[in-house]
Design a protein around this motif. Structure first.
Motif, PDB file in Angstrom:
ATOM      1  N   TRP A 186      87.072  23.754   7.191  1.00 44.47           N
ATOM      2  CA  TRP A 186      85.665  23.785   6.791  1.00 44.47           C
ATOM      3  C   TRP A 186      85.483  23.073   5.464  1.00 44.47           C
ATOM      4  N   ARG A 187      84.638  22.054   5.481  1.00 39.17           N
ATOM      5  CA  ARG A 187      84.358  21.337   4.222  1.00 39.17           C
ATOM      6  C   ARG A 187      83.326  22.085   3.382  1.00 39.17           C
ATOM      7  N   VAL A 188      82.296  22.614   4.052  1.00 42.37           N
ATOM      8  CA  VAL A 188      81.178  23.239   3.360  1.00 42.37           C
ATOM      9  C   VAL A 188      80.930  24.662   3.832  1.00 42.37           C
ATOM     10  N   SER A 189      81.068  24.906   5.112  1.00 41.08           N
ATOM     11  CA  SER A 189      80.761  26.226   5.665  1.00 41.08           C
ATOM     12  C   SER A 189      81.421  27.335   4.861  1.00 41.08           C
ATOM     13  N   ARG A 203      84.989  29.092   4.990  1.00 40.13           N
ATOM     14  CA  ARG A 203      86.201  28.664   4.291  1.00 40.13           C
ATOM     15  C   ARG A 203      86.629  29.699   3.227  1.00 40.13           C
ATOM     16  N   GLU A 213      77.660  22.706   7.905  1.00 34.54           N
ATOM     17  CA  GLU A 213      78.920  21.958   7.912  1.00 34.54           C
ATOM     18  C   GLU A 213      78.664  20.508   8.330  1.00 34.54           C
ATOM     19  N   GLN A 222      82.463  16.429  11.571  1.00 36.66           N
ATOM     20  CA  GLN A 222      83.841  15.978  11.412  1.00 36.66           C
ATOM     21  C   GLN A 222      84.011  14.653  12.133  1.00 36.66           C
ATOM     22  N   LYS A 239      86.120  23.094  16.356  1.00 34.24           N
ATOM     23  CA  LYS A 239      84.801  23.573  15.946  1.00 34.24           C
ATOM     24  C   LYS A 239      83.933  23.740  17.188  1.00 34.24           C
TER      25      LYS A 239
END
Length: 442
Positions: free
Chosen positions: A164-167, A170, A238, A241, A263
């Motif tokens: 997860w980059r933003v969600s 994470r 998110e 990807q 995902k």
């Protein structure tokens, strides 16, 4: 299908109709009568957990959960637990990504006392600095045992932090160690004042009770508490990807571990509702139970893994992942195991499952959900989790109907749409030998 109906009868025959009420201050009360024993389960759910936390504050929901047992203006530190125990009951609490819940199981005549205590600590908690320092130290030690010194826990944490980059999924529920080391009692006070109020809570009661009697008690103890005007929660979507994400964790460990996460949308974000139910069935076919494809083919037939399974939650508050987890057999490397798991996914994408396999899996899935309702505690859990995540508890019954309607073509379609490389994160734990291994001791 006759079997499922037969299995459900002993439980459902003793259950009354679920009743739902709303107090004037916005607190929801849900009651499930179950008259098999003179026992009651009370669960109070707050719609806040680790996925609500901002950077620098991770772990605050869990630490506050610990502090909720440390006294109010009316009840001394740890007195809550002593009172429930003296009544012959048990109590505890847990923190998740999307909720924090407090529960008691006790004889039905003591429900009023339990609700009185819960209402008291909803708004009258007293946060003591010494108690806070003691409890946050306990949580740091808990983190060391469950994550830092646990290879599986460490891989899972790293896996989510990278996938997860933003969600906010994470965020580790227990919190990052640095945040636990720098947390202050003021952080907890702010979190408590922001989220702990009746309009952000759900009371679920299951047991030998009458709904209107529970409502009267809820009104007596919770309705005097004021609702709070809180700022809206800002969602952090998110970003899409663009390809496979890979990570490797090297720590001393007994055995290697493989995670593969795709995902996958929860019900809140699917294009069409049937997709989420098709993913539930797909997950069961792929990796739930001894008869799943991962267990029967990869573990028993190919003997490439000592264990393999998968998980997916259609009713999480935010979209998550369909995750495959496997431990390779002796002499099998992680790359070979990954290839084997990918082959099982490719089979689902390229070939329709048979109606017989689909029916078997649907029967198992429905039976599992029916058996789960045999426990009063689990009945309350199912209702509370569904409501805290933003869904109606009535979807619990609707879910069984929709699962039965899933077709082989729908399973294939969601496999092709969501189990693709552009949505995949692969995490491998490769054990490293201790630095002193093999060296002569002095």
């Amino acid at each position: 299908m006759f079997l499922i109906g037969f299995l459900a009868m002993p439980v459902l025959a003793t259950q009354g109709k679920v009743e739902e009420f709303m107090l004037d201050n916005g607190m929801k009360v849900i009651v499930q009568p179950d008259h098999r024993a003179p026992v009651v389960v009370s669960q109070l759910w707050y719609k806040v957990g680790s996925s609500y936390e901002l950077p620098g504050t991770t772990g605050v929901s869990h630490v506050l959960e610990h502090m909720m047992f440390k006294g109010t203006k009316n009840v001394g530190p740890d007195e809550f637990s002593r009172i429930i125990a003296a009544l012959g009951g048990s109590e505890n609490a847990f923190t998740g990504g999307d909720y924090t819940a407090y529960f008691e199981t006790l004889s039905k005549q003591h429900l009023e006392r339990a609700l009185e205590l819960e209402a008291d600590r909803m708004r009258n908690l007293q946060l003591d600095e010494k108690e806070f320092q003691r409890e946050v130290a306990v949580v740091r030690e808990e983190r060391r045992l469950r994550t830092d010194d646990n290879p599986n826990g460490l891989l899972w944490e790293q896996f989510n932090a990278v996938a997860w980059r933003v969600s906010p999924y994470r965020n580790p529920i227990i919190g990052w160690m640095h945040d636990l080391e720098t947390m202050t009692i003021a952080d907890l006070q702010q979190w408590y004042e922001q989220w702990y109020s009746p309009d952000n809570a759900i009371l679920v009661v299951v047991g030998d009770v009458q709904p209107l009697e529970v409502l009267a008690l809820a009104k007596k103890y919770f309705e005097p508490l004021p609702a709070l005007k809180r700022t809206g929660y800002r969602e952090r979507p998110e970003p899409e990807q663009k390809g496979i994400t890979r990570l490797t964790v090297n720590v001393p460990a007994e055995q290697p571990i493989l995670f593969m996460g795709y995902k996958s949308p929860a019900m809140v974000e699917v294009r069409k509702p049937w997709e989420a139910y098709a993913l539930v069935v797909l997950n069961s076919i792929l990796g739930e139970g001894d008869s799943s494809r991962l267990s029967s083919r990869v573990v028993r037939e190919q003997k490439l893994a000592v264990s393999a399974g998968s998980s997916y939650d259609a009713f999480s508050r935010l979209s998550g992942m369909l995750v495959l987890q496997a431990i390779p057999a002796a002499g099998v490397d992680l790359q070979t195991l990954e290839t084997a798991l990918r082959e099982q996914i490719a089979d689902l994408q390229n070939e329709l499952i048979s109606k017989e396999e689909l029916q078997r899996v649907v029967n198992q899935t429905v039976a599992k959900k029916v058996f789960a309702r045999d426990s009063m505690f689990h009945q309350a859990m199912l209702i509370g989790m569904r409501e805290a995540n933003g869904y109606d508890w009535k979807t619990l019954d609707q879910e069984l109907q929709h699962i039965r309607k899933v077709t082989p073509r729908q399973v294939q379609e969601v496999a092709r749409r969501y189990l693709v490389d552009a949505r995949l994160t692969v995490a491998m734990l490769e054990p490293e030998k201790a630095a002193a291994e093999g060296e002569m001791k002095p």
